[in-house]
Design an enzyme around this catalytic site. Sequence first.
Site, PDB file in Angstrom:
ATOM      1  N   GLY A  55     -14.483  67.971 -20.032  1.00 52.29           N
ATOM      2  CA  GLY A  55     -13.144  67.496 -19.706  1.00 52.29           C
ATOM      3  C   GLY A  55     -12.653  68.241 -18.480  1.00 52.29           C
ATOM      4  O   GLY A  55     -13.210  68.114 -17.399  1.00 52.29           O
ATOM      5  N   ILE A  76     -11.616  76.754 -16.388  1.00 53.68           N
ATOM      6  CA  ILE A  76     -11.201  77.770 -15.417  1.00 53.68           C
ATOM      7  C   ILE A  76      -9.683  77.803 -15.312  1.00 53.68           C
ATOM      8  O   ILE A  76      -9.054  78.855 -15.364  1.00 53.68           O
ATOM      9  CB  ILE A  76     -11.838  77.498 -14.039  1.00 53.68           C
ATOM     10  CG1 ILE A  76     -13.358  77.636 -14.130  1.00 53.68           C
ATOM     11  CG2 ILE A  76     -11.283  78.436 -12.980  1.00 53.68           C
ATOM     12  CD1 ILE A  76     -13.861  79.025 -14.354  1.00 53.68           C
ATOM     13  N   TYR A 105     -14.945  60.065   6.349  1.00 53.29           N
ATOM     14  CA  TYR A 105     -14.862  60.699   5.038  1.00 53.29           C
ATOM     15  C   TYR A 105     -14.682  62.210   5.127  1.00 53.29           C
ATOM     16  O   TYR A 105     -14.696  62.898   4.128  1.00 53.29           O
ATOM     17  CB  TYR A 105     -16.104  60.368   4.199  1.00 53.29           C
ATOM     18  CG  TYR A 105     -15.807  60.419   2.714  1.00 53.29           C
ATOM     19  CD1 TYR A 105     -16.173  61.518   1.948  1.00 53.29           C
ATOM     20  CD2 TYR A 105     -15.132  59.382   2.080  1.00 53.29           C
ATOM     21  CE1 TYR A 105     -15.881  61.583   0.595  1.00 53.29           C
ATOM     22  CE2 TYR A 105     -14.847  59.436   0.736  1.00 53.29           C
ATOM     23  CZ  TYR A 105     -15.221  60.540  -0.007  1.00 53.29           C
ATOM     24  OH  TYR A 105     -14.923  60.600  -1.346  1.00 53.29           O
ATOM     25  N   VAL A 157     -22.367  70.227 -26.652  1.00 53.64           N
ATOM     26  CA  VAL A 157     -23.726  69.727 -26.428  1.00 53.64           C
ATOM     27  C   VAL A 157     -24.698  70.897 -26.519  1.00 53.64           C
ATOM     28  O   VAL A 157     -24.549  71.907 -25.827  1.00 53.64           O
ATOM     29  CB  VAL A 157     -23.827  69.029 -25.060  1.00 53.64           C
ATOM     30  CG1 VAL A 157     -25.280  68.727 -24.713  1.00 53.64           C
ATOM     31  CG2 VAL A 157     -23.002  67.740 -25.072  1.00 53.64           C
ATOM     32  N   GLY A 174     -10.547  72.893  -4.190  1.00 52.76           N
ATOM     33  CA  GLY A 174     -11.080  72.494  -5.486  1.00 52.76           C
ATOM     34  C   GLY A 174     -10.643  71.101  -5.898  1.00 52.76           C
ATOM     35  O   GLY A 174     -11.454  70.175  -6.012  1.00 52.76           O
ATOM     36  N   LYS A 227       4.793  70.869  -2.978  1.00 51.44           N
ATOM     37  CA  LYS A 227       4.048  71.675  -2.009  1.00 51.44           C
ATOM     38  C   LYS A 227       4.057  70.930  -0.678  1.00 51.44           C
ATOM     39  O   LYS A 227       3.597  69.800  -0.591  1.00 51.44           O
ATOM     40  CB  LYS A 227       2.610  71.893  -2.500  1.00 51.44           C
ATOM     41  CG  LYS A 227       1.718  72.607  -1.485  1.00 51.44           C
ATOM     42  CD  LYS A 227       0.275  72.678  -1.979  1.00 51.44           C
ATOM     43  CE  LYS A 227      -0.650  73.244  -0.912  1.00 51.44           C
ATOM     44  NZ  LYS A 227      -2.062  73.272  -1.353  1.00 51.44           N
ATOM     45  N   ILE A 283     -14.636  75.645 -25.611  1.00 48.74           N
ATOM     46  CA  ILE A 283     -15.116  76.103 -24.303  1.00 48.74           C
ATOM     47  C   ILE A 283     -13.939  76.079 -23.343  1.00 48.74           C
ATOM     48  O   ILE A 283     -13.433  75.009 -22.999  1.00 48.74           O
ATOM     49  CB  ILE A 283     -16.250  75.212 -23.763  1.00 48.74           C
ATOM     50  CG1 ILE A 283     -17.451  75.254 -24.709  1.00 48.74           C
ATOM     51  CG2 ILE A 283     -16.663  75.658 -22.365  1.00 48.74           C
ATOM     52  CD1 ILE A 283     -18.611  74.357 -24.276  1.00 48.74           C
ATOM     53  N   THR A 316     -10.079  69.321 -15.375  1.00 47.07           N
ATOM     54  CA  THR A 316      -9.485  68.470 -14.345  1.00 47.07           C
ATOM     55  C   THR A 316     -10.511  67.509 -13.764  1.00 47.07           C
ATOM     56  O   THR A 316     -10.230  66.327 -13.536  1.00 47.07           O
ATOM     57  CB  THR A 316      -8.879  69.329 -13.227  1.00 47.07           C
ATOM     58  OG1 THR A 316      -8.040  70.332 -13.803  1.00 47.07           O
ATOM     59  CG2 THR A 316      -8.052  68.494 -12.287  1.00 47.07           C
TER      60      THR A 316
END
Length: 521
Positions: free
Chosen positions: A13, A49, A447, A191, A354, A82, A46, A15
């Site tokens: 899962g 971050i 890109y 898993v 990130g 922001k 689990i 973000t």
Amino acid sequence: MPKQIKSILILGGGTAGWLTANHLGYLLRKSDSSDIRVTVVESSDIPTIGVGEGTVPAIRHSLKKFGIKERDLLSHCQATFKQGIKFEDWLRDPKDIGPHYYYHPFDYPDVKSIDLTGYWLRTEGKKRSFADYVSLQSRMCDRNLSPKVFGQGEYEGAASYAYHLDATKFTELLAKNAVERFSVKRLDHRVVDVRLAQDGTIHSLKTDSGDELSADFYVDCSGFSSRLLGQSLAVPIVEKKKVLFADSALAVQVPYTGLEESLPSVTIAKARPAGWMWDIALQNRRGTGYVYSSEFCSDDAAESDFRLLLDDPKGELALRKISMTVGYRKKFWVGNCAAIGLAQGFVEPLEATGLLMFDASAALLAELLPGDSADLNSAAQQFNSVMANAWDRVIDFIKLHYCLSARNDTDFWRMNRDPESIPESLAELLARWKRRVPCHVDFPNSYDVFSLENYLYVLYGMEYPTDLTGQGSRYLESQRVVDRLIQRDAQLDMLLGKLPKHREFLCEMMAFDNVNRMFRT
């Protein structure tokens, strides 16, 4: 035999996983492919971050597309606006010349109708900052103003903006939206094994409950461990530690002492002897972190400096240590598996890299995912090519902040200027820009996640010495420039009179929202 892709399983899962679920859910819904099943498998034991709390303006497009209301984002995620990044002491050691800062705002200069950069270099460089010359937003940030006025529509602003947000709560909001709006299935399993098919693709995942989960396509969002692409498919990391030296971070959430404090609408990035500190203001707390290079700074020294900046001499705040592998996977999509998020790659979170890469790569995956397994290799080849270039350009841009510095106080800063540590692609651009202003031709890839306007703010915030001797004939529209500046300053005066303080806007918005909920039937 080729077969239709009817099921997609996202491992992890966080973000990255839930951004991917929303991008896939949205695209499949829009293409009437409602028979394609998307499942997210995550383990509640689990931890994630949870420190990616800064975004860039592109996130507004994604959130609006997903159908998430801006009010819900601001309320649930304790989010703030922001308007850019404020870089403190990146240019020189403050002990030598005193404090210095520059802005990288999100209000990008209009370089198509008339590029003010050359005029600033020729006449204005010593009078005011580059951001003040080409943008309205730096002065809005100095005054801690909101980018929105009361009554303005969702995702609309008087200036461009993104968000600071609680990463854990943001994940919850994304998950709720994916499940309820796009019918994404959510499973809580760990898993324990990955089974491969005879052709080397992923066949199934075995869970701690004994279940075996299979799908036609897998997305690895399992974080640094990269359980599928890295471990099971053995795709190695292309390390970039010789370019970007920062490989460690300390993070902590800091409570406010009182709501009377002004609320910045920028991420503050403060340079330190062997790295930098981020400071992000949410509605209810600050999110802070200290990024450093273990090659040039011990953990104890980093902690000591961080606590000094946090005014925490007694060590009361519980810091969290994060070790970072700097680089990206040699491939990002192999067979029936693609990686998104930390499983794909990582560089330090300067410029909100990130969430920017999570969102951009998840959107690209959704666009390229074929309907038939016969087209997987072709799609993978295109995805790998685009993402490798995107990661290289991100690394160039982050390196730019370091290699332009004139700081000479530590080996960390001196080594960052070593030509051996500067990628050839960046060195070539810097050589060109010694004698001319950057232009769109320097950024031919549509890109690239950082482009001309981003580079201009950093280059000239860091006082890059572009020499325009002999190019006077290119800058003959001085009166037009003067008229443009007068017009823009009038626009700024009008905005400064209309825009509320950042905290004032958020408090009134929340109070209005609470009243509406009280009377909602």
